[in-house]
Design an enzyme around this catalytic site. Sequence first.
Site, PDB file in Angstrom:
ATOM      1  N   THR A  16      -2.977   6.937  -0.455  1.00 12.89           N
ATOM      2  CA  THR A  16      -1.583   7.300  -0.729  1.00 12.89           C
ATOM      3  C   THR A  16      -1.414   7.852  -2.131  1.00 12.89           C
ATOM      4  O   THR A  16      -0.538   8.678  -2.382  1.00 12.89           O
ATOM      5  CB  THR A  16      -0.693   6.059  -0.526  1.00 12.89           C
ATOM      6  OG1 THR A  16      -0.776   5.705   0.847  1.00 12.89           O
ATOM      7  CG2 THR A  16       0.755   6.321  -0.877  1.00 12.89           C
ATOM      8  N   SER A  63      -7.704   5.549   3.792  1.00  9.43           N
ATOM      9  CA  SER A  63      -8.773   4.547   3.672  1.00  9.43           C
ATOM     10  C   SER A  63      -8.955   3.690   4.915  1.00  9.43           C
ATOM     11  O   SER A  63      -9.921   2.942   5.014  1.00  9.43           O
ATOM     12  CB  SER A  63      -8.559   3.667   2.439  1.00  9.43           C
ATOM     13  OG  SER A  63      -7.624   2.651   2.689  1.00  9.43           O
ATOM     14  N   THR A  95      -4.928   2.006  -0.293  1.00  9.10           N
ATOM     15  CA  THR A  95      -4.770   0.560  -0.485  1.00  9.10           C
ATOM     16  C   THR A  95      -5.179  -0.250   0.748  1.00  9.10           C
ATOM     17  O   THR A  95      -5.445  -1.434   0.641  1.00  9.10           O
ATOM     18  CB  THR A  95      -3.310   0.218  -0.841  1.00  9.10           C
ATOM     19  OG1 THR A  95      -2.465   0.629   0.236  1.00  9.10           O
ATOM     20  CG2 THR A  95      -2.883   0.894  -2.131  1.00  9.10           C
TER      21      THR A  95
HETATM   22  C1  SIN Z   1      -4.677   4.440   2.761  1.00  9.08           C
HETATM   23  O1  SIN Z   1      -5.099   3.291   2.673  1.00  9.08           O
HETATM   24  O2  SIN Z   1      -5.411   5.437   2.598  1.00  9.08           O
HETATM   25  C2  SIN Z   1      -3.244   4.699   3.090  1.00  9.08           C
HETATM   26  C3  SIN Z   1      -2.333   3.670   2.572  1.00  9.08           C
HETATM   27  C4  SIN Z   1      -2.320   3.534   1.083  1.00  9.08           C
HETATM   28  O3  SIN Z   1      -3.102   4.086   0.343  1.00  9.08           O
HETATM   29  O4  SIN Z   1      -1.406   2.792   0.624  1.00  9.08           O
END
Ligand code: SIN
Length: 331
Positions: A16, A63, A95
């Site tokens: 994100t 991710s 995250t």
């Molecule tokens: C991800 O994990 O790539 C999408 C969600 C985020 O980064 O908060």
Amino acid sequence: MAYAKPKIAILATGGTIAGSIDSSVATTGYTAGVVGVDVLIQAVPQIKDLAEISGQQIANIDSSNMTDEIQLKLAKEINKLFASGIDGVVITHGTDTMEETAYFLNLTIKSDKPVVLVGAMRPSTAISADGPKNLYNAVALAADKQSKGKGVMVAMNDKIQSARGVVKTHSLNVDAFSSPDFGDLGYIVDGKIFFYNNVAKEHTKKSPFDVSKLTALPKVDILYTYSNDGSGAAAKALVADGAKGLVIAGSGAGSIHQNQKEVLKELLKQGVSVVVSSRVVAGRVAVGDTDAKLGFISAEDLNPQKARILLALALTKTSDPKKIQEYFLKY
Ligand code: SIN
């Protein structure tokens, strides 16, 4: 004599923090892993006051699609960067699986130089996006002398968390990370680092896992137990699909519905490694003596997704349940 700034490499993997959508009010429904590392660095020119910055794009993904291959690539690249004189590494990461990559690197980086993972809960296009401040904090943490020897860390929402302790505990809030069994390692305030806690378990230079020659890891999968948990069909299917190890998200302190447990006992006899973790957010798993004799391994206080990482690395060295249990106690 002029003060030489520390050399910090930023390795971008997506998430994100690199997410984008054509609406400044949207914090869901965006595409993660769109913006490149150069743009992330340009968005926070203040990091150049803290360190000599270089950037590298390792991947650009959401991710939830993280793989063993990307984690291995990260570990090898970071070990190479440290050998070449880089003082600290910051990894921008989604995250959703940040805690898994952080723990993997905590077990595979052969240096006590700082490695800090950072992300964002709001995409780069959002009003009040949290990515720029988080990135500034992460660079400040990686550049700080106090960070040496602390193992891999996560810098989110002004808090410092250890790779082993940190868990994503909120799906959307900017304060999405905490360490239920440890507490925060410390805080970052106006670019200054304050540690209040230490990491109890061994990591990085003291970890026995060497991935420098590995191109893949043994396949380990995760299974839940739950009320009305039936025939153990999923466990059998995963092993038939090549799983060498299974992590069970048990209930309470690691209990497993007897229907599934009977199947797991059969799989243990076939040489499959079975680690028992818990669906519960905090606390340790207690595997009794009878189950330990059958080969069940306690994940201790590691959640299922982190237990999966440690079991995959452990299986690169041994399939002896007693030896694997020692790894779970030590790392
Ligand atoms: C991800 O994990 O790539 C999408 C969600 C985020 O980064 O908060």
